[in-house]
Design a protein around this motif. Structure first.
Motif, short mmCIF file in Angstrom:
data_model
loop_
_atom_site.label_atom_id
_atom_site.label_comp_id
_atom_site.label_asym_id
_atom_site.label_seq_id
_atom_site.Cartn_x
_atom_site.Cartn_y
_atom_site.Cartn_z
N UNK A 40 3.20 8.21 -0.52
CA UNK A 40 3.84 7.26 -1.50
C UNK A 40 3.87 8.14 -2.60
N UNK A 41 4.96 7.75 -3.57
CA UNK A 41 5.27 8.31 -4.83
C UNK A 41 5.68 7.30 -5.89
N UNK A 43 -0.86 9.62 -6.47
CA UNK A 43 -2.17 9.79 -6.72
C UNK A 43 -3.05 8.77 -7.04
N UNK A 44 -2.46 7.61 -6.92
CA UNK A 44 -3.52 6.23 -7.36
C UNK A 44 -4.23 5.88 -6.03
N UNK A 87 -2.40 0.83 -6.20
CA UNK A 87 -0.99 0.63 -5.63
C UNK A 87 -0.70 -0.79 -5.67
N UNK A 88 -1.63 -1.46 -4.96
CA UNK A 88 -1.28 -3.02 -4.60
C UNK A 88 -0.95 -3.68 -6.04
N UNK A 116 0.92 -1.25 -0.03
CA UNK A 116 0.04 0.07 0.03
C UNK A 116 0.95 1.30 0.06
N UNK A 117 1.97 0.97 -0.08
CA UNK A 117 3.16 2.16 -0.28
C UNK A 117 3.69 2.96 0.73
#
Length: 648
Positions: free
Chosen positions: A490-491, A504-505, A510-511, A423-424
């Motif tokens: 997260x980026x 931005x997701x 992200x997964x 999840x970042x």
């Protein structure tokens, strides 16, 4: 009035006399720490329980201890040669490792030498979890009354240079003054080995209250041994290099991943055809990747890059030497704006070329070759490097924000982490049991800055897997009990299997992006966990293309470029001899196969049945040309077996 001394013991006398009560001392991180002065002070106070010291510092560098077995045979001669027989190991670090600091001495650090103090209760209990830019304010709260620092002197003896560490000295003095606290006693130790850097790093002699210039001999500066760069590291560096925009700004960390990135940037600039061939072999679709299209590029650097990094390291030397790092900035906002939008006239461009700087940093650390380079800089290159307070390098706020925004266009902040979640979130500095491995340092600062600058990106680099007790584990986890960078920041993540653009997701995307760069054997586990926790649709199936994420496929893709020298083992040079380089490969191979009892037994059995490599130089270097006793005989068989398996 400044007092000049030539005796460390006399300097300690003066410090204890001027501060009759407890000493609250600040010392720079890394090589700016005056080892000999601190050892003299430690020895004095250790013998006098009536005096107390609290030392506030970070990154107390200590050469590795040789130990026993094959590792000890390798490290013993290397450590003696590389660091020098007379290197002044910090007495308090040796005591910390044994949990033997006396009751009247406290050491508090905000960044630890990576992994070195996991077993020290004293170090773990007194670790201070601070962002780099928050340290100065915290020192005010601790009642700092003394600062010690290693400095360089100019040839005329009229000025001193903070050289390697402008990071916290000025910020701390400003913070103390703003709080109405008295100015601390400032003590400098002159080290002729420390390179001279001018501009804001230079201070008058009377900046310090005590200046001690001990007589020779002068031990070597602590130098980081340059590590080999393998297939995974090269792949990560190549992917990362495709995200850098020409005319942009660069920040990088330290280690093999950063070395690989800097090598890839130089390859992109100086041999673009080879660079594109490597990328094509690595990932034929890379040039169409969302992050590369939106944020990067694959061409040479026509405008060049500007470096703005808390640490200046070996990679920046290469980038400067090969013409990649050459975009200059000045401290005039209207001029920077005109340079950015292309409206600057010829006279203004000439002014920037003459007076601008292409590299700003808060401290430096590297190899002996790197320090030699800094000592021998030509005047123009020396003027182009500006050492600054960490508050200026690591954040936008509280200073000249508009100017810094104009300077840091298209910024790319590259840092490393140990693990990341699907999840970042990033795990960079600690373990889930609470122990600290290193520290957050400036990582959060750069991640936050990337989100504050409209055209910047934060890129966290990590290896896809790690070895844990002989078992391969994924560094992309569903979750973990420690977090350094929260998932809302997260980026971009990069490992050897690709780029995951999370900016931005939503969580499901992200997964999918993170599972898509996981090693193939761990992908189904991540997908199943996401489905169980309602973060991924039930009918999602792992795409066939993800099966490419294997070490074998990566090795095959890069093999031609490893053989022809395009992707060398030591792209930034090596501190190891050719024989030691062969030995390192063999010892790493053995270590990877001896992480479990079963692995040790299988490796030993194979070594007994194998004739092994005929490498007399390597055996002589390890003192195993004529083994004595069963133990040495088995070590020799294991080493010959490993050399046979790792020699190309």
């Amino acid at each position: 009035m400044t007092e000049f001394l030539d005796s460390l013991d006399l300097a300690v006398d003066r410090m204890l006399a001027r501060i009759p009560g407890p000493l609250a001392i600040g010392a720079p991180l890394g090589i700016g720490k005056p080892h000999r002065l601190l050892n003299a002070l430690y020895g004095r106070v250790e013998r006098d329980p009536s005096r107390a010291i609290a030392l506030y510092t970070a990154l107390s560098l200590d050469p590795p201890a040789p130990g026993k077995g094959l590792e000890g045979r390798f490290l013993g001669p290397f450590v003696a040669r590389h660091f020098g027989e007379d290197f002044p190991r910090l007495a308090y670090v040796a005591a910390q490792k044994r949990d033997a600091l006396p009751a009247n001495i406290t050491i508090e650090e905000f960044y630890l030498q990576s992994g070195a103090l996991l077993g020290s209760s004293q170090a773990q209990r007194h670790y201070a979890s601070l962002d780099y830019t928050h340290v100065a304010r915290s020192l005010v709260d601790r009642g700092l009354n003394c600062m010690v620092q290693k400095v360089a002197a100019n040839a005329e003896g009229t000025q001193l240079s903070l050289s390697s560490n402008t990071d916290l000295t000025f910020d701390t003095l400003d913070a103390l003054a703003a709080a109405g606290a008295p100015r601390p006693l400032l003590v400098a130790e002159i080290d002729p080995q420390l390179p001279w850097l001018g501009d804001r790093a230079a201070v008058p002699l009377d900046f310090f209250d005590l200046v001690v210039a001990p007589p020779p001999p002068y031990p070597k500066l602590f130098a980081l041994p340059r590590q080999p760069v393998g297939d995974a590291e090269h792949a990560i560096g190549l992917y990362a290099s495709a995200l850098v925009r020409d005319g942009g700004t660069l920040q990088v960390g330290i280690g093999a991943l950063s070395d690989a990135l800097c090598h890839a940037l130089v390859l992109r600039h100086t041999d673009n055809a080879s660079y594109r061939r490597v990328l094509q072999a690595l990932d034929p679709e890379l040039e169409h990747h969302r992050a590369v299209v939106a944020s990067g590029g694959l061409g040479p650097f026509e405008q060049g890059l500007y470096g703005c990094s808390e640490m200046i390291n070996e990679g920046f030397k290469l980038l400067v030497q090969r013409g990649v790092m050459r975009r200059r900035v000045v401290d005039k906002l209207p001029l920077m704006q005109r340079m950015n939008d292309g409206t600057a006239n010829e006279m203004e461009r000439e002014l920037v070329a003459r007076d601008g700087q292409f590299l700003h940093g808060a401290f430096y650390l590297g190899s002996q070759d790197f320090y030699d380079w800094l000592r021998d800089l030509d005047d123009d290159t020396r003027r182009g490097i500006g050492m600054c307070p960490v508050s200026e390098v690591n954040e936008l706020y509280g200073g000249n924000e508009m100017l810094e925004r104009a300077q840091r266009r298209h910024a790319r902040f590259f840092n490393t982490c140990m693990m990341a979640t699907a999840l970042g979130a990033a795990v960079s500095d600690g373990l889930d049991d609470g122990r600290i491995v290193s520290g957050v340092g400036g990582q959060y600062n750069f991640v936050a800055m990337a989100h504050a600058l409209p055209d910047a990106r934060s890129v966290l680099l990590l290896r896809a897997t790690r070895d844990a007790g002989g078992k391969v584990q994924s560094n992309i986890r569903w979750n973990y009990g420690h977090c350094t960078i929260a998932r809302h920041l997260r980026d971009i993540y990069i490992n050897e299997y690709g780029i995951a653009d999370l900016h931005g997701r939503n969580d499901e995307d992200c997964v999918i992006a993170m599972a898509g760069i996981a090693e193939s054997s761990f992908q189904h586990g991540l997908v199943d966990a996401a489905k169980r926790n309602r973060k991924l649709r039930a009918d999602f199936a792992v795409p066939p293309a993800w099966s490419r994420n294997t070490p074998q496929r990566l090795r095959e893709a890069l093999a031609p470029f490893r053989r022809d020298g395009t992707l060398p083992d030591y792209p930034l040079g090596s501190d190891f001899t050719e024989v030691e380089q062969r030995l390192l490969k063999a010892l790493d191979w053995l270590k990877a196969r001896a992480g479990s009892t079963g692995g040790k037994a299988r490796t030993a059995a194979a070594a007994l049945l194998s004739p092994g490599a005929r490498d007399d130089e390597s055996m002589a270097r390890m003192g195993l040309s004529a083994p004595k006793g069963v133990g040495e005989w088995l070590e020799a068989r294991l080493l010959r077996h490993a050399l046979a398996r790792t020699t190309r």
